[in-house]
Design an enzyme around this catalytic site. Sequence first.
Site, mmCIF file in Angstrom:
data_model
loop_
_atom_site.group_PDB
_atom_site.id
_atom_site.type_symbol
_atom_site.label_atom_id
_atom_site.label_comp_id
_atom_site.label_asym_id
_atom_site.label_seq_id
_atom_site.Cartn_x
_atom_site.Cartn_y
_atom_site.Cartn_z
ATOM 1 N NE ARG A 22 8.433 14.940 46.364
ATOM 2 C CZ ARG A 22 7.576 15.963 45.843
ATOM 3 N NH1 ARG A 22 7.951 17.271 45.406
ATOM 4 N NH2 ARG A 22 6.268 15.756 45.336
ATOM 5 N NE ARG A 49 4.289 14.880 48.812
ATOM 6 C CZ ARG A 49 4.069 16.189 47.792
ATOM 7 N NH1 ARG A 49 4.874 16.856 48.113
ATOM 8 N NH2 ARG A 49 3.124 16.169 47.058
ATOM 9 C CE LYS A 54 4.254 23.591 43.270
ATOM 10 N NZ LYS A 54 4.335 22.303 42.393
ATOM 11 N NE ARG A 61 1.245 14.820 43.314
ATOM 12 C CZ ARG A 61 2.586 14.587 43.708
ATOM 13 N NH1 ARG A 61 2.725 13.140 43.590
ATOM 14 N NH2 ARG A 61 3.462 15.306 43.988
ATOM 15 N NE ARG A 66 -1.745 21.869 42.971
ATOM 16 C CZ ARG A 66 -0.674 21.724 43.477
ATOM 17 N NH1 ARG A 66 -0.320 22.848 44.520
ATOM 18 N NH2 ARG A 66 0.114 20.715 43.407
HETATM 19 P P1 ADP Z 1 2.929 18.953 44.280
HETATM 20 O O1 ADP Z 1 2.924 20.094 43.420
HETATM 21 O O2 ADP Z 1 4.118 18.005 44.130
HETATM 22 O O3 ADP Z 1 1.626 18.173 43.699
HETATM 23 P P2 ADP Z 1 2.034 20.164 46.820
HETATM 24 O O4 ADP Z 1 2.569 19.785 48.020
HETATM 25 O O5 ADP Z 1 2.173 21.498 46.208
HETATM 26 O O6 ADP Z 1 2.797 19.200 45.539
HETATM 27 O O7 ADP Z 1 0.439 19.611 46.452
HETATM 28 C C1 ADP Z 1 0.351 18.254 46.926
HETATM 29 C C2 ADP Z 1 -1.463 17.900 47.104
HETATM 30 O O8 ADP Z 1 -2.033 18.925 47.921
HETATM 31 C C3 ADP Z 1 -2.048 18.112 45.649
HETATM 32 O O9 ADP Z 1 -2.014 16.866 44.816
HETATM 33 C C4 ADP Z 1 -3.359 18.449 46.354
HETATM 34 O O10 ADP Z 1 -4.107 17.307 46.411
HETATM 35 C C5 ADP Z 1 -3.333 19.244 47.397
HETATM 36 N N1 ADP Z 1 -2.943 20.729 47.182
HETATM 37 C C6 ADP Z 1 -1.998 21.684 47.301
HETATM 38 N N2 ADP Z 1 -2.145 22.755 46.916
HETATM 39 C C7 ADP Z 1 -3.595 22.691 46.505
HETATM 40 C C8 ADP Z 1 -4.344 23.780 45.894
HETATM 41 N N3 ADP Z 1 -4.020 25.039 45.866
HETATM 42 N N4 ADP Z 1 -5.865 23.250 45.651
HETATM 43 C C9 ADP Z 1 -6.151 22.259 45.718
HETATM 44 N N5 ADP Z 1 -5.330 21.305 46.338
HETATM 45 C C10 ADP Z 1 -4.094 21.188 46.545
#
Ligand code: ADP
Length: 172
Positions: free
Chosen positions: A127, A133, A13, A144, A88
């Site tokens: 990654r 991370r 993404k 996740r 989400r």
């Molecule tokens: P990925 O899609 O690889 O999990 P992101 O950077 O989009 O990576 O998200 C990392 C973490 O940030 C998620 O596992 C969650 O804990 C938090 N997060 C990100 N976006 C949201 C969201 N819209 N609502 C709730 N938590 C979020």
Amino acid sequence: MRMLIMGAPGAGKGTQAGAIAEHYGIPAISTGDMFRTNIKNGTELGQKVKSIMDAGDLVPDELTDAIVADRLNQDDAADGFLLDGYPRNMHQVQSLDEYLTEHGQALDAVVSLDVDPQLLTERLLKRAQIEGRSDDNEETIRTRLGVYREETFPLIEHYGDAIISIEDERFY
Ligand code: ADP
């Protein structure tokens, strides 16, 4: 151009969002990046979300909805934006809908990145070695991916015909 990009963890993404946002001259707004910046800077929000993110769970909707609304209110997002990783779940969809309606705005497109689920874990582990991370470890990745399947995947049906689906070439 107002759009969303959706996809499981590891679908790419962030990479795609950067390229699409540059193409349209709009900001790419990643909730994950905003939370990580807050953690790095030791803010109150960062302290609240660190353990949740490290466990692979979703940050509570009220915190997430608030940082997105704040960000969308900034000048550079007035004429368009690309949201990466938000909404989400259905509650966040409703919150975004309310924000857009209140501001007389609407989404123009929703992009979904579809990747073979077996590839996702592999990519995330790779990654982890590159970016370090703290949520890219096997147990958190499993959580996740489960959260994505249960809470986020159903949004694809919700957005229905608005969805532009991009399949990873390595899917086949
Ligand atoms: P990925 O899609 O690889 O999990 P992101 O950077 O989009 O990576 O998200 C990392 C973490 O940030 C998620 O596992 C969650 O804990 C938090 N997060 C990100 N976006 C949201 C969201 N819209 N609502 C709730 N938590 C979020």
